[in-house]
Design a protein around this motif. Structure first.
Motif, short mmCIF file in Angstrom:
data_model
loop_
_atom_site.label_atom_id
_atom_site.label_comp_id
_atom_site.label_asym_id
_atom_site.label_seq_id
_atom_site.Cartn_x
_atom_site.Cartn_y
_atom_site.Cartn_z
N PHE A 96 0.73 -1.20 0.16
CA PHE A 96 -0.01 0.02 -0.06
C PHE A 96 0.88 1.42 0.02
N GLY A 97 1.92 1.14 0.52
CA GLY A 97 2.70 2.29 0.59
C GLY A 97 3.43 2.48 -0.88
N GLY A 98 3.71 1.52 -1.38
CA GLY A 98 4.17 1.51 -2.72
C GLY A 98 3.00 2.11 -3.85
N VAL A 99 1.86 1.60 -3.61
CA VAL A 99 0.80 1.94 -4.36
C VAL A 99 0.40 3.51 -4.07
N ILE A 100 0.21 3.84 -3.11
CA ILE A 100 0.15 5.41 -2.58
C ILE A 100 1.30 6.29 -3.17
N ALA A 101 2.41 5.78 -2.97
CA ALA A 101 3.52 6.65 -3.44
C ALA A 101 3.65 6.67 -4.93
N GLY A 102 3.26 5.65 -5.68
CA GLY A 102 3.21 5.51 -7.12
C GLY A 102 2.26 6.73 -7.61
N ILE A 103 1.08 6.64 -6.99
CA ILE A 103 -0.12 7.37 -7.45
C ILE A 103 0.31 8.85 -7.22
N SER A 104 0.85 9.09 -5.95
CA SER A 104 1.55 10.55 -6.01
C SER A 104 2.61 11.03 -6.81
N ILE A 105 3.58 10.31 -7.09
CA ILE A 105 4.65 10.54 -7.92
C ILE A 105 4.23 10.76 -9.35
N GLY A 106 3.19 9.70 -9.67
CA GLY A 106 2.75 9.64 -11.17
C GLY A 106 2.21 11.07 -11.41
N PHE A 107 1.30 11.71 -10.52
CA PHE A 107 0.47 12.76 -10.66
C PHE A 107 1.47 14.06 -10.34
N ILE A 108 2.38 14.15 -9.60
CA ILE A 108 3.14 15.13 -9.57
C ILE A 108 4.23 15.41 -10.76
#
Length: 271
Positions: free
Chosen positions: A106-118
């Motif tokens: 879940f940390g990887g998913v949330i980080a991926g979503i955040s970095i992707g949008f950034i």
């Protein structure tokens, strides 16, 4: 795009990224990759908070980005890094779950979503994001896969410093982050666009005005109606699809539009 809207998106997802670090990854010493991962290592091994290390280690990387990607991108990146750093000072380092694997996933998913949008809103979290974006200017490489490859060095660092169990959890986390980034950041995906319309010249004018793309115009004729029409062909990135569809519809709602994914583009294509 409205700059205020862009900054608002960067602000929100930078905080979400800090949340992913402090609530999922850091409590279990599951690292993220690259410069951010090194900042987390230094934060765990020293009394200085990981957020402070994040700023220090990003300075030389941001200088490279300034030279290669432009000052607006670096300005947005600095804004994102600072917000993430500040959020990590105030978000408590707490375990949401005692299960290390769940936290890594879940940390990887949330980080991926955040970095992707950034990245999608023309910013970055610094570190290997910047290096990856510089490299993708030369070749159409999936950014998430490239970042995963660059970040994998942190797995070995965490393995030697902590344990190989945590190294494997780290590998799982950054792999998931890379996959999610590629689901959000799709600039590397190219689309072939063909438009058949009675108002081809007007559509061509709108596309040239709003896109930096070459367009090939051909004369066409309807097989049944024998009506003369213009056929326009170009290649765009997936990011540009929404604006292109809107432009075509506003000029000719009855235009025939064919869109297909392109495997490779060779030649003069602006990335």
């Amino acid at each position: 795009m409205n700059q205020l809207y862009r900054l608002a998106v960067l602000f929100v997802f930078s905080i979400v990224l800090g949340f992913a670090f402090n609530m999922f990854l850091l409590p279990h010493e599951v690292l993220t990759g690259g410069i951010t991962g090194l900042a987390m290592v230094f934060g765990l091994l020293s009394p200085i908070n990981s957020g402070i290390w994040l700023v220090i280690l990003n300075i030389p990387i941001l200088i490279i980005g300034w030279m290669k990607l432009g000052k607006e991108f670096i300005g947005n990146s600095i804004f994102s890094v600072v917000i993430t750093s500040i959020s990590m000072q105030y978000i408590p380092v707490l375990k949401v779950t005692d299960d290390v694997l769940l936290s890594a996933v879940f940390g990887g998913v949330i980080a991926g979503i955040s970095i992707g949008f950034i990245i999608r809103f023309y910013g970055s979290t610094g570190g290997f994001d910047v290096i990856g974006l510089v490299l993708t200017q030369k070749r159409d490489i999936p950014l998430g896969g490239l970042i995963f490859g660059l970040n994998s060095v942190v797995v070995f660092i965490s393995g030697f410093i902590f344990s190989w169990d945590l190294a494997l959890y780290t590998m799982a986390s950054i792999y998931i982050t890379g996959i999610i980034i590629d689901r959000v950041h799709t600039r590397h995906i190219k689309l072939s666009l063909m438009v058949v319309s009675d108002r081809g010249d007007e559509i061509k004018g709108e596309l040239i005005k709003n896109l930096i793309r070459g367009i090939t115009v051909m004369d066409g004729q309807g097989a049944y109606s024998n009506t003369e029409r213009k056929v326009l062909y170009t290649v765009i990135s997936r990011y540009e699809l929404a604006i292109v569809k809107s432009l075509i519809t506003s000029v000719d709602p009855k235009a025939f539009v064919s869109i297909s994914e392109t495997v490779e583009v060779v030649g003069n294509f602006r990335r």
